[in-house]
Design a protein around this motif. Structure first.
Motif, PDB file in Angstrom:
ATOM      1  N   ASN A  10       1.188  -1.258  -0.257  1.00 35.33           N
ATOM      2  CA  ASN A  10      -0.109  -0.121  -0.010  1.00 35.33           C
ATOM      3  C   ASN A  10       1.086   1.109  -0.002  1.00 35.33           C
ATOM      4  N   LYS A  11       0.468   2.356  -0.416  1.00 33.72           N
ATOM      5  CA  LYS A  11       1.466   3.836  -0.113  1.00 33.72           C
ATOM      6  C   LYS A  11       2.077   3.921   1.243  1.00 33.72           C
ATOM      7  N   GLU A  12       1.563   3.368   2.091  1.00 37.26           N
ATOM      8  CA  GLU A  12       2.754   2.989   3.568  1.00 37.26           C
ATOM      9  C   GLU A  12       3.586   2.829   2.959  1.00 37.26           C
ATOM     10  N   ASP A  13       3.158   1.454   2.604  1.00 36.34           N
ATOM     11  CA  ASP A  13       4.522   0.094   2.052  1.00 36.34           C
ATOM     12  C   ASP A  13       5.457   1.124   1.241  1.00 36.34           C
ATOM     13  N   VAL A  14       5.437   1.529   0.177  1.00 37.49           N
ATOM     14  CA  VAL A  14       6.359   2.139  -0.825  1.00 37.49           C
ATOM     15  C   VAL A  14       6.724   3.703  -0.430  1.00 37.49           C
ATOM     16  N   GLU A  15       6.318   4.600   0.767  1.00 37.91           N
ATOM     17  CA  GLU A  15       6.982   5.519   1.633  1.00 37.91           C
ATOM     18  C   GLU A  15       7.762   4.534   1.731  1.00 37.91           C
ATOM     19  N   LEU A  16       7.608   3.534   3.283  1.00 35.59           N
ATOM     20  CA  LEU A  16       8.711   2.943   4.277  1.00 35.59           C
ATOM     21  C   LEU A  16       9.871   2.647   2.812  1.00 35.59           C
ATOM     22  N   ILE A  17       9.919   2.034   2.046  1.00 36.41           N
ATOM     23  CA  ILE A  17      10.809   1.149   0.889  1.00 36.41           C
ATOM     24  C   ILE A  17      11.178   2.370   0.276  1.00 36.41           C
ATOM     25  N   PHE A  18      10.464   2.867   0.304  1.00 40.42           N
ATOM     26  CA  PHE A  18      11.818   4.321  -0.464  1.00 40.42           C
ATOM     27  C   PHE A  18      12.728   5.495   0.288  1.00 40.42           C
ATOM     28  N   LYS A  19      11.622   5.545   1.586  1.00 42.48           N
ATOM     29  CA  LYS A  19      12.980   5.730   2.776  1.00 42.48           C
ATOM     30  C   LYS A  19      14.062   5.393   3.327  1.00 42.48           C
ATOM     31  N   GLU A  20      13.437   4.130   2.970  1.00 45.27           N
ATOM     32  CA  GLU A  20      15.608   3.245   3.076  1.00 45.27           C
ATOM     33  C   GLU A  20      15.951   3.239   1.355  1.00 45.27           C
ATOM     34  N   VAL A  21      15.564   3.096   0.733  1.00 42.62           N
ATOM     35  CA  VAL A  21      16.122   3.955  -0.481  1.00 42.62           C
ATOM     36  C   VAL A  21      16.700   4.681  -1.106  1.00 42.62           C
ATOM     37  N   ASN A  22      16.393   5.654  -0.369  1.00 40.38           N
ATOM     38  CA  ASN A  22      17.642   7.379  -0.102  1.00 40.38           C
ATOM     39  C   ASN A  22      18.598   6.612   1.052  1.00 40.38           C
ATOM     40  N   ILE A  30      22.412  11.148  -3.398  1.00 44.54           N
ATOM     41  CA  ILE A  30      21.950  10.713  -4.350  1.00 44.54           C
ATOM     42  C   ILE A  30      20.063  10.570  -3.757  1.00 44.54           C
ATOM     43  N   ARG A  31      19.489  11.135  -3.748  1.00 46.06           N
ATOM     44  CA  ARG A  31      17.567  11.214  -3.165  1.00 46.06           C
ATOM     45  C   ARG A  31      16.770  10.989  -4.290  1.00 46.06           C
ATOM     46  N   PHE A  32      15.674   9.827  -3.965  1.00 45.00           N
ATOM     47  CA  PHE A  32      14.539   9.636  -4.886  1.00 45.00           C
ATOM     48  C   PHE A  32      13.619   9.749  -4.132  1.00 45.00           C
ATOM     49  N   GLU A  33      13.092  11.579  -5.464  1.00 39.53           N
ATOM     50  CA  GLU A  33      11.503  11.878  -4.139  1.00 39.53           C
ATOM     51  C   GLU A  33      10.431  10.770  -4.762  1.00 39.53           C
ATOM     52  N   VAL A 113      16.284  -4.147  -3.185  1.00 39.30           N
ATOM     53  CA  VAL A 113      16.317  -4.448  -4.413  1.00 39.30           C
ATOM     54  C   VAL A 113      15.805  -3.198  -5.211  1.00 39.30           C
ATOM     55  N   ALA A 114      14.794  -2.312  -5.028  1.00 42.74           N
ATOM     56  CA  ALA A 114      14.265  -0.859  -5.628  1.00 42.74           C
ATOM     57  C   ALA A 114      15.654  -0.099  -5.501  1.00 42.74           C
ATOM     58  N   ALA A 115      16.703  -0.617  -4.686  1.00 46.61           N
ATOM     59  CA  ALA A 115      17.403   0.344  -4.796  1.00 46.61           C
ATOM     60  C   ALA A 115      18.533   0.119  -5.734  1.00 46.61           C
ATOM     61  N   HIS A 116      18.981  -1.311  -6.020  1.00 39.28           N
ATOM     62  CA  HIS A 116      19.483  -2.074  -6.861  1.00 39.28           C
ATOM     63  C   HIS A 116      19.553  -1.744  -8.670  1.00 39.28           C
ATOM     64  N   GLU A 117      17.975  -1.462  -8.806  1.00 37.06           N
ATOM     65  CA  GLU A 117      17.371  -1.953  -9.636  1.00 37.06           C
ATOM     66  C   GLU A 117      17.352   0.403 -10.380  1.00 37.06           C
ATOM     67  N   LEU A 118      17.193   1.319  -9.209  1.00 39.86           N
ATOM     68  CA  LEU A 118      17.624   2.380  -9.514  1.00 39.86           C
ATOM     69  C   LEU A 118      18.439   2.691  -9.710  1.00 39.86           C
ATOM     70  N   LEU A 133      25.409  -2.877  -3.421  1.00 38.40           N
ATOM     71  CA  LEU A 133      24.319  -2.839  -3.686  1.00 38.40           C
ATOM     72  C   LEU A 133      23.947  -3.580  -5.507  1.00 38.40           C
ATOM     73  N   MET A 134      24.894  -3.393  -6.314  1.00 41.71           N
ATOM     74  CA  MET A 134      25.063  -3.710  -8.034  1.00 41.71           C
ATOM     75  C   MET A 134      24.973  -5.417  -7.819  1.00 41.71           C
ATOM     76  N   ALA A 135      25.410  -5.937  -6.346  1.00 36.88           N
ATOM     77  CA  ALA A 135      25.603  -7.088  -6.428  1.00 36.88           C
ATOM     78  C   ALA A 135      24.378  -8.503  -6.936  1.00 36.88           C
ATOM     79  N   SER A 136      23.976  -9.213  -7.091  1.00 32.91           N
ATOM     80  CA  SER A 136      22.743  -9.542  -7.846  1.00 32.91           C
ATOM     81  C   SER A 136      22.556 -10.582  -6.553  1.00 32.91           C
ATOM     82  N   GLY A 137      20.767 -11.324  -6.122  1.00 34.33           N
ATOM     83  CA  GLY A 137      20.530 -11.746  -5.468  1.00 34.33           C
ATOM     84  C   GLY A 137      21.075 -11.708  -3.595  1.00 34.33           C
ATOM     85  N   LYS A 138      21.781 -10.593  -3.414  1.00 34.63           N
ATOM     86  CA  LYS A 138      22.617 -10.102  -2.143  1.00 34.63           C
ATOM     87  C   LYS A 138      21.851  -8.758  -1.175  1.00 34.63           C
ATOM     88  N   ASN A 139      21.820  -8.947  -0.503  1.00 28.77           N
ATOM     89  CA  ASN A 139      21.401  -7.393   0.429  1.00 28.77           C
ATOM     90  C   ASN A 139      22.301  -6.743   0.401  1.00 28.77           C
TER      91      ASN A 139
END
Length: 165
Positions: A10-22, A30-33, A113-118, A133-139
């Protein structure tokens, strides 16, 4: 509507995901809005066949006419073979990624994963050092100095600004 494609986020999940992405991308300055969060109805497509790659099947279901002309579109899907992909618009992220944890890595695998794809949007390539960050299948979440420089340059280009020499 195919249950494999329909996200449960949901919206809150996506906001939390992007908080971690940033938090991850902070190391590069770099910051993604978030411009907006929309629920798109997937296009009706035939059931996936074994010989069709998940990424091609998922991409065929995404209604691209709703994409932003000025933003990087990110789509979340419930289940697919790769953890995510970027082959031009959009970035696609699986909400249930498979990965191997590494020390110091992200506790939020979807955000990682979102940060990796970005990173791919910023022209970074896969690098198999486990903590990167750019390693596949790791965290892993780390970037080296060259990756930071390259990502900043590409981010400025995307924004229409002249990169530093």
């Amino acid at each position: 509507m195919n249950p494999r494609i329909s996200t449960t986020l949901n919206k809150e999940d996506v906001e939390l995901i992007f908080k971690e992405v940033n938090r991850i991308w902070f190391q590069a300055g770099i910051r993604f809005e978030l411009e907006c969060i929309d629920n798109l109805q997937a296009l009706e497509i035939p059931e996936k066949r074994w010989y069709i790659k998940d990424r091609n099947w998922v991409k065929a279901a995404i209604p691209t006419e709703h994409f932003s002309a000025t933003a990087i579109d990110v789509c979340f899907v419930k289940d697919m073979g790769p953890n995510g992909f970027f082959y031009g618009e959009p970035v696609v992220v699986c909400e249930k990624p498979e990965y191997h944890p590494v020390a110091g890595g992200s506790d939020n695998p979807v955000a990682r994963v979102a940060a990796h794809e970005l990173g791919h949007v910023l022209f970074l390539q896969h690098r198999q050092e486990h903590t990167n960050l750019m390693a596949s299948g790791k965290n892993g979440i780390l970037l080296n100095a060259q990756e930071i420089k390259d990502a900043r340059r590409r981010a400025l280009e995307i924004l229409g600004k002249k990169p530093e020499s």
